[in-house]
Design an enzyme around this catalytic site. Structure first.
Site, PDB file in Angstrom:
ATOM      1  N   ASN A  10       0.874  -1.177   0.000  1.00  0.00           N
ATOM      2  CA  ASN A  10       0.000   0.000   0.000  1.00  0.00           C
ATOM      3  C   ASN A  10       0.911   1.227   0.000  1.00  0.00           C
ATOM      4  OD1 ASN A  10      -1.730   2.099   0.599  1.00  0.00           O
ATOM      5  ND2 ASN A  10      -2.166   1.409   2.699  1.00  0.00           N
ATOM      6  N   LYS A  12       0.113   4.319  -0.202  1.00  0.00           N
ATOM      7  CA  LYS A  12      -0.472   5.531   0.404  1.00  0.00           C
ATOM      8  C   LYS A  12      -0.249   6.728  -0.533  1.00  0.00           C
ATOM      9  CE  LYS A  12       0.093   3.296   4.806  1.00  0.00           C
ATOM     10  NZ  LYS A  12       0.220   3.387   6.246  1.00  0.00           N
ATOM     11  N   GLU A  98      -6.481   4.631   8.044  1.00  0.00           N
ATOM     12  CA  GLU A  98      -6.273   6.060   7.798  1.00  0.00           C
ATOM     13  C   GLU A  98      -7.515   6.690   7.172  1.00  0.00           C
ATOM     14  OE1 GLU A  98      -2.590   5.611   5.683  1.00  0.00           O
ATOM     15  OE2 GLU A  98      -1.625   5.030   7.561  1.00  0.00           O
ATOM     16  N   SER A 214       3.797  -2.217  10.180  1.00  0.00           N
ATOM     17  CA  SER A 214       5.255  -2.296  10.335  1.00  0.00           C
ATOM     18  C   SER A 214       5.843  -3.641   9.904  1.00  0.00           C
ATOM     19  CB  SER A 214       5.675  -1.963  11.768  1.00  0.00           C
ATOM     20  OG  SER A 214       5.282  -0.635  12.088  1.00  0.00           O
TER      21      SER A 214
HETATM   22  P1  PGA Z   1       3.151   0.246   7.575  1.00  0.00           P
HETATM   23  O1  PGA Z   1       1.650   0.476   7.013  1.00  0.00           O
HETATM   24  O2  PGA Z   1       3.654  -1.034   6.975  1.00  0.00           O
HETATM   25  O3  PGA Z   1       3.918   1.446   7.107  1.00  0.00           O
HETATM   26  O4  PGA Z   1       3.039   0.150   9.057  1.00  0.00           O
HETATM   27  C1  PGA Z   1       0.753  -0.579   6.863  1.00  0.00           C
HETATM   28  C2  PGA Z   1      -0.571  -0.071   6.301  1.00  0.00           C
HETATM   29  O5  PGA Z   1      -1.032   0.989   6.729  1.00  0.00           O
HETATM   30  O6  PGA Z   1      -1.190  -0.699   5.414  1.00  0.00           O
END
Ligand code: PGA
Length: 250
Positions: A10, A12, A98, A214
């Site tokens: 993802n 974002k 989010e 993470s």
């Molecule tokens: P992250 O995000 O791996 O940066 O923690 C995961 C996500 O929001 O899909």
């Protein structure tokens, strides 16, 4: 029951079209022989067509990060599911934390978007997860039950068998604080139990549940060693071709 793993990235609100071309040029050779799992990448809307073109002829599927439930209409700034299909998307992330946190996404809107995605022929990746305060107050199961039942109500077994579920504890997203494989697996087991209450046992046991929060090259192996963890939804570590390829090739 052996379920085929899924590794999804993802992005974002990161990467221009030029960044996207660069990523795929570096990423494709690194996963050219990776046939053991499904690979999905969700770039921002403006990079979708570039990503689709770059991924053509590979098993990499392109997904969007959100969409509206209506086919079309006076909804300034929104994108519909059929538009995503036309752009070459095969999936769509729905209900990411989010979106819930900053953009007013609710279980009700998740449910409407889910119906629209299925109708358009897209693979929905439905996200659920609890806040740190909810976990600390012992509300994890209650929150997940509400999100699962609210987001997935009025779904047939056939529809349900087309979705991917992502468990993303909000306290682990972008924080560097990963859930331990055991914590994640326990929640996945709980989600599968919820699925078995609402859908057939076959559907529940075939459901692929991804962990997100993470995920990095150095913790993916431990996560994937859990029978209950069928894949990962990766944010930060999916932006770099080498690190995302290392996760794909866990
Ligand atoms: P992250 O995000 O791996 O940066 O923690 C995961 C996500 O929001 O899909």
């Amino acid at each position: 029951m052996s379920r085929r793993p899924v590794i999804a990235g993802n992005w974002k609100m990161y990467k221009t079209q030029a960044d996207t071309r660069q990523f795929f040029a570096a990423f494709k050779p690194l996963v050219a022989h990776s046939r053991h799992c499904d690979i999905i990448i969700a770039p921002p809307f403006t990079a979708l067509s570039v990503a689709v073109e770059a991924a053509a002829g590979t098993p990499i599927a392109i997904a969007a990060q959100n969409a509206h439930w209506a086919r079309e209409g006076a909804f300034t700034g929104e994108i519909s599911m059929p538009m995503l299909v036309e752009a070459g998307c095969r999936g769509v992330i729905i209900g990411h934390s989010e979106r819930r946190q900053y953009f007013g996404e609710t279980d009700e809107s998740v449910n409407r978007k889910l119906g629209a995605a299925l109708h358009a022929g897209l693979t929905p990746i439905i996200c659920v997860g609890e806040l740190a305060a909810e976990r600390d107050a012992n509300l994890t199961h209650a929150v997940l039950k509400r999100q699962f039942e609210g987001g997935l109500h009025a779904l047939t077994d056939a529809d349900f068998s087309r979705i991917l579920l992502a468990y993303e504890p909000i306290w682990a997203i972008g924080t560097g604080r990963t859930a331990t494989p055991e914590i994640a697996a326990a929640v996945h087991r709980f989600l599968r139990e919820l699925a078995a209450k609402q859908f057939s046992p076959e559907c529940a046991s075939a459901l692929r549940i991804l962990y997100g929060g993470s995920v990095k090259p150095d913790n993916i192996k431990g996560l994937m060693a859990q029978e209950e963890i069928d894949g990962a939804l990766v944010g930060g570590a999916s932006l770099d071709a080498k690190s995302f390829a290392a996760i794909v090739n866990f």
